[in-house]
Write a protein that holds these residues in place. Structure first.
Motif, PDB file in Angstrom:
ATOM      1  N   ALA A 118       2.246  -3.576   1.675  1.00  0.00           N
ATOM      2  CA  ALA A 118       3.346  -2.654   1.989  1.00  0.00           C
ATOM      3  C   ALA A 118       4.600  -3.027   1.194  1.00  0.00           C
ATOM      4  N   MET A 152       0.600   1.366   8.852  1.00  0.00           N
ATOM      5  CA  MET A 152       1.479   2.533   8.923  1.00  0.00           C
ATOM      6  C   MET A 152       2.853   2.165   9.491  1.00  0.00           C
ATOM      7  N   SER A 153       2.867   1.201  10.401  1.00  0.00           N
ATOM      8  CA  SER A 153       4.157   0.763  10.953  1.00  0.00           C
ATOM      9  C   SER A 153       5.030   0.116   9.870  1.00  0.00           C
ATOM     10  N   LEU A 154       4.370  -0.359   8.820  1.00  0.00           N
ATOM     11  CA  LEU A 154       5.111  -0.978   7.709  1.00  0.00           C
ATOM     12  C   LEU A 154       5.390   0.022   6.593  1.00  0.00           C
ATOM     13  N   GLY A 155       4.987   1.280   6.812  1.00  0.00           N
ATOM     14  CA  GLY A 155       5.253   2.307   5.809  1.00  0.00           C
ATOM     15  C   GLY A 155       4.177   2.415   4.735  1.00  0.00           C
ATOM     16  N   ASP A 157       0.986   3.804   3.024  1.00  0.00           N
ATOM     17  CA  ASP A 157       0.250   5.072   3.050  1.00  0.00           C
ATOM     18  C   ASP A 157      -1.195   4.784   3.463  1.00  0.00           C
TER      19      ASP A 157
END
Lengths: 261, 261
Positions: A118, A152-155, A157
């Motif tokens: 990420a 996803m919590s870290l952005g 994809d």
């Protein structure tokens, strides 16, 4: 989902030739295997330097720059349990032909490699396991959810997380093969990308059988949604099968020369 | 669904050698091809005498008794548009090694072959078409329903109807291949058996490519639920693939010698 991606597995320190080349930082054997795999149709090259506890960062930097400068920044998967070595490899990696792959994260000790992906904008191979082989697809799916939510919590994809169901050896776990295929279908239905060490299925089988079994498995797995594998692109039968599946799935246009492309 | 069944396609009057043997009622070339196919792992042998308008009943009786008496009543598929010839073949067919197969019925002119199967206790291959290639899976499914209801209304067991989705040639209908695979999945979900002329997919391709493409297709199709194919059991790569898929699907137990069994 696009053409199937073979991550060439042959630059691996378990091979005596490669280990010696890595120990002495001799580029020739590594570049030879890189060229063979690129010529055979690999989409990525895995670079496995092992734990490399003493000189991991230095070795990974050297391997990445050596291969990428010889082959027009061919995309690589950085494969080691040494996190500092992955970070060092990422720091010199040229992205012009594709994002780096971090090989690999899991839901246990190696979950931090998702954070690294990420932070650095890499793809990460995520094993649907914590310690050892998942008992069933409920367990696989629980780990997948954990990994996916963490990424996803870290952005990150979702399409930069390639989920590995853990292919299992047929000699010993024959009755679990359809579980793995079913799990790939679930991933496909979720729109997720998948990968794995496909040739594990034929581990321990006579040498002449392995390409036959691996080819049957890859076709069945592609039908279930598998989008990538860590495999040997110099296995001619395997690559013929993968290219044929890409035709059947309408991912590449048929031409009589499709096997040579 | 049990082990995959290959219906050997090589006793076919389109072959000059076989046509001549049928014309002169010379058993040797037919028995030679029967033996080759049985040795290679065929589960059934298709006997295609063509339209055989003049001597169909006599010819089919001769072919059935010739093959079955030489090979311990090996099970056969009776393949002709001449209904009287199928009836004649059924009248002399020995069921000790398996029911006869009637090849084939469709939802059009040949729907009466379903009645014949119901009356005689045979298996019937049912093409999901009326005239020509179905446009899409809605059309395939409409024909399947029509065929299934017709058979069941006559007391035919659903598992004695083997549904043929019509495999399509890749050169010209590449974008329709996944339709066929999806249709096989629907049949599997309905608990139905399926079959078809698999090698149609590679029609028109260079000779060295056909076993490669057919093998990729059969593995994907088996994954989708295909339970049988009308194919050439002497295609070594195809049979290796089918046997490997049977292992992966856990239909036969793995042994290092599985390819030779």
């Amino acid at each position: 989902m696009g053409k199937f991606v073979v991550i060439g597995e042959r630059i691996h320190c378990i091979s005596p030739v490669i280990r010696e080349a890595m120990n002495s930082m001799n580029p020739e054997p590594i570049l030879k295997r890189a060229k063979e795999q690129i010529d055979a149709g690999a989409g990525y090259l895995d670079v496995n330097i092992g734990p490399a506890e003493s000189n991991g960062p230095q070795l990974m930097k050297w391997a990445v720059t050596t291969i990428q400068s010889a082959f027009d920044n061919f995309p690589l998967a950085l494969d080691t349990a040494n996190r500092a070595a992955i970070e060092a490899g990422l720091s010199v990696y040229n992205r012009s032909k594709g994002k780096p792959i971090i090989n690999s994260a899991d839901a246990g000790d190696r979950i931090g490699n998702i954070d690294l992906a990420a932070e650095s904008g890499a793809i990460v191979l995520t094993l649907c396991s914590k310690a050892g082989v998942p008992a069933d697809n409920d367990e696989r799916m629980a780990y997948l959810q954990e990994l996916l939510e963490h990424g996803m919590s870290l952005g990150l994809d979702a399409e930069d997380m390639w989920f590995d169901p853990l292919f299992l050896v047929i000699k010993g776990m024959q009755d679990k093969q359809t579980d793995v295929l079913d799990f790939l279908k679930m991933c496909k239905d979720m729109g997720l990308k998948t990968t794995g060490g496909l040739s594990n299925v034929s581990n321990g089988m006579p040498k002449h059988i392995r390409p036959i079994m691996d080819s049957a498995m890859v076709a069945m797995a592609i039908q279930c949604g598998l989008t990538s594998a860590i495999a040997n692109p110099c296995d001619r039968r395997l690559m013929e099968t993968i290219k044929s599946c890409d035709i059947i799935m309408n991912e590449t246009l048929y031409a009589d020369s499709y096997l040579d492309i």
